[in-house]
Scaffold this active site. Structure first.
Site, PDB file in Angstrom:
ATOM      1  N   HIS A 196    -102.801  17.704  60.286  1.00  0.00           N
ATOM      2  CA  HIS A 196    -103.157  17.177  58.976  1.00  0.00           C
ATOM      3  C   HIS A 196    -103.761  18.335  58.186  1.00  0.00           C
ATOM      4  O   HIS A 196    -104.674  19.016  58.685  1.00  0.00           O
ATOM      5  CB  HIS A 196    -104.219  16.081  59.098  1.00  0.00           C
ATOM      6  CG  HIS A 196    -103.699  14.758  59.582  1.00  0.00           C
ATOM      7  ND1 HIS A 196    -103.028  14.626  60.761  1.00  0.00           N
ATOM      8  CD2 HIS A 196    -103.765  13.513  59.027  1.00  0.00           C
ATOM      9  CE1 HIS A 196    -102.704  13.344  60.924  1.00  0.00           C
ATOM     10  NE2 HIS A 196    -103.139  12.643  59.891  1.00  0.00           N
ATOM     11  N   GLU A 199    -104.925  17.163  52.774  1.00  0.00           N
ATOM     12  CA  GLU A 199    -105.098  15.755  52.367  1.00  0.00           C
ATOM     13  C   GLU A 199    -106.341  15.713  51.465  1.00  0.00           C
ATOM     14  O   GLU A 199    -106.243  15.390  50.279  1.00  0.00           O
ATOM     15  CB  GLU A 199    -105.279  14.862  53.597  1.00  0.00           C
ATOM     16  CG  GLU A 199    -105.472  13.377  53.279  1.00  0.00           C
ATOM     17  CD  GLU A 199    -105.790  12.525  54.515  1.00  0.00           C
ATOM     18  OE1 GLU A 199    -106.204  13.091  55.546  1.00  0.00           O
ATOM     19  OE2 GLU A 199    -105.640  11.287  54.433  1.00  0.00           O
ATOM     20  N   ASP A 278    -101.653   4.714  58.399  1.00  0.00           N
ATOM     21  CA  ASP A 278    -102.440   3.672  59.079  1.00  0.00           C
ATOM     22  C   ASP A 278    -102.119   2.328  58.421  1.00  0.00           C
ATOM     23  O   ASP A 278    -102.928   1.788  57.649  1.00  0.00           O
ATOM     24  CB  ASP A 278    -103.936   4.000  58.943  1.00  0.00           C
ATOM     25  CG  ASP A 278    -104.269   5.345  59.555  1.00  0.00           C
ATOM     26  OD1 ASP A 278    -104.306   5.450  60.792  1.00  0.00           O
ATOM     27  OD2 ASP A 278    -104.447   6.314  58.784  1.00  0.00           O
TER      28      ASP A 278
HETATM   29  N1  HPA Z   1    -106.374  11.736  57.909  1.00  0.00           N
HETATM   30  C1  HPA Z   1    -107.070  12.237  58.919  1.00  0.00           C
HETATM   31  N2  HPA Z   1    -107.235  11.581  60.061  1.00  0.00           N
HETATM   32  C2  HPA Z   1    -106.687  10.393  60.203  1.00  0.00           C
HETATM   33  C3  HPA Z   1    -105.957   9.826  59.179  1.00  0.00           C
HETATM   34  C4  HPA Z   1    -105.787  10.538  57.985  1.00  0.00           C
HETATM   35  O1  HPA Z   1    -105.138  10.115  56.993  1.00  0.00           O
HETATM   36  N3  HPA Z   1    -105.550   8.620  59.644  1.00  0.00           N
HETATM   37  C5  HPA Z   1    -106.017   8.484  60.900  1.00  0.00           C
HETATM   38  N4  HPA Z   1    -106.706   9.560  61.240  1.00  0.00           N
HETATM   39 ZN    ZN Z   2    -102.668  10.672  59.335  1.00  0.00          ZN
END
Ligand code: HPA
Ligand code: ZN
Length: 337
Positions: A196, A199, A278
């Protein structure tokens, strides 16, 4: 065929979904009850009312607390099978599921319990429904690298069940560089890597994920658009972004889906895909994400087709399965157009 129907039935893959994030309130109450655990909320409705997030952390707090009711192998099995059935009903042919082992091992649940429940459901869904899946093990970035290394070592006994390692949880203040060594170890063991990035964190974190963690794709990646050199790099190397529109809306990464960068990404030639992240928390599975963003950005059937093709291109399927599935998307497009 209406664009809505077209979007619902086009064959697709999902590449960014956290299994703990598919935990529907109804199933959470059922599992809590059979495990004699009392939830903080009196009813499904009360729980759903708490799903009012202001940022990533406010979501993560509720998400980790919900996962606490998962104790036995059967719990992980039921959770995973429910997601795979739902994905299958939305014409997902292939899915790459993330799981957070530390969320469970740090409260005394064995790694084996978690991975056996998840992978047995994956096997059963393949034989019963035909849906294929891969598993991605994520490290929680708010914990230490030493904790991630311990988790990786435990996972080596189950190496054949895991295609890649990833990085999730609280992004800001926990850059990819914090996990350089554990990702090097994972790469040496033959795992692919994802992370990730971008974001809530800056474009710099996306650079680190690419340069230090050698990721095959970026999860989210929205803030990459702040850096022209980075955009060029992502385009020229066709590094996929697993974009999650409803997640971005619910976690206030965007204030309105009309401002979502997905169309800009496609227009620039980035290999963007649409995913649910999610779904039990953000108001929809992959098709709801496609539909919401298609409406907000006025996407055409041609653009939906490209997103579906991208979802297979960006997957960790072997080349022949990839081609087979992309052909299915192509045939579908020809027959309905
Ligand atoms: N970002 C970071 N961690 C996470 C996310 C997300 O969107 N969803 C579940 N864990
Ligand atoms: Zn995620």
């Amino acid at each position: 065929m209406s664009i809505q129907k077209f979007t619902e039935v086009i064959p697709k893959a999902e590449l960014h979904v956290h299994i703990e994030g598919t935990f529907e309130p109804e199933l959470m109450f059922e599992i809590a009850s059979r495990n004699n655990i009392s939830l903080q909320y009196n009813s499904v409705e009360d729980l759903k009312n708490a799903y009012n997030f202001t940022n990533l952390q406010s979501f993560l707090d509720i998400y980790y607390s919900g996962a606490k009711v998962l104790i036995n192998e059967q719990d992980f099995y039921d959770l995973t099978l429910a997601y795979l059935e739902k994905a299958h009903s939305q014409n997902v042919l292939h899915t790459e599921i993330m799981f957070d082992p530390q969320t469970h091992t740090n409260r005394g649940v064995e790694f084996k319990t978690v991975i056996s429940g998840i992978t047995n459901a994956m096997k059963d869904a393949k034989s019963k429904l035909g849906i294929t899946s891969n598993l991605i093990m994520c490290f929680l970035r708010h914990l230490s690298e030493a904790d991630a290394i311990k988790t990786l070592k435990t996972a080596l006994d189950y190496k054949d069940l895991i295609v890649a390692v990833g990085l999730d949880s609280s992004e800001k203040g926990h850059p990819p560089s914090k996990f350089k060594r554990v990702f090097e170890m994972a790469l040496k063991e033959g795992f692919k890597t994802v992370a990730h990035a971008g974001e809530e964190g800056p474009a710099e974190y996306v650079w680190e994920a690419l340069d230090l963690l050698k990721v095959s794709r970026i999860d989210h990646g929205n803030n990459s658009l702040d850096d022209d050199n980075l955009i060029q790099k992502l385009i020229s190397h066709q590094i996929p972004l697993t974009v999650c529109p409803l997640s971005n809306l619910k976690l206030k990464v965007v204030t309105d889906l009309k401002m979502h960068p997905l169309k800009k990404m496609l227009d620039a030639g980035l290999l963007a895909t649409v995913n649910s992240d999610d779904p039990a928390y953000f108001g929809g599975y992959v098709n709801e994400n496609f539909l919401a963003v298609a409406e907000a950005l006025k996407l055409t059937k041609g653009e939906i087709f490209i997103l579906a093709v991208n979802s297979f291109k960006a997957s960790f399927l072997d080349e022949s399965s990839k081609q087979e599935m992309i052909e299915k998307v192509g045939k579908f497009f020809e027959t309905v157009n």
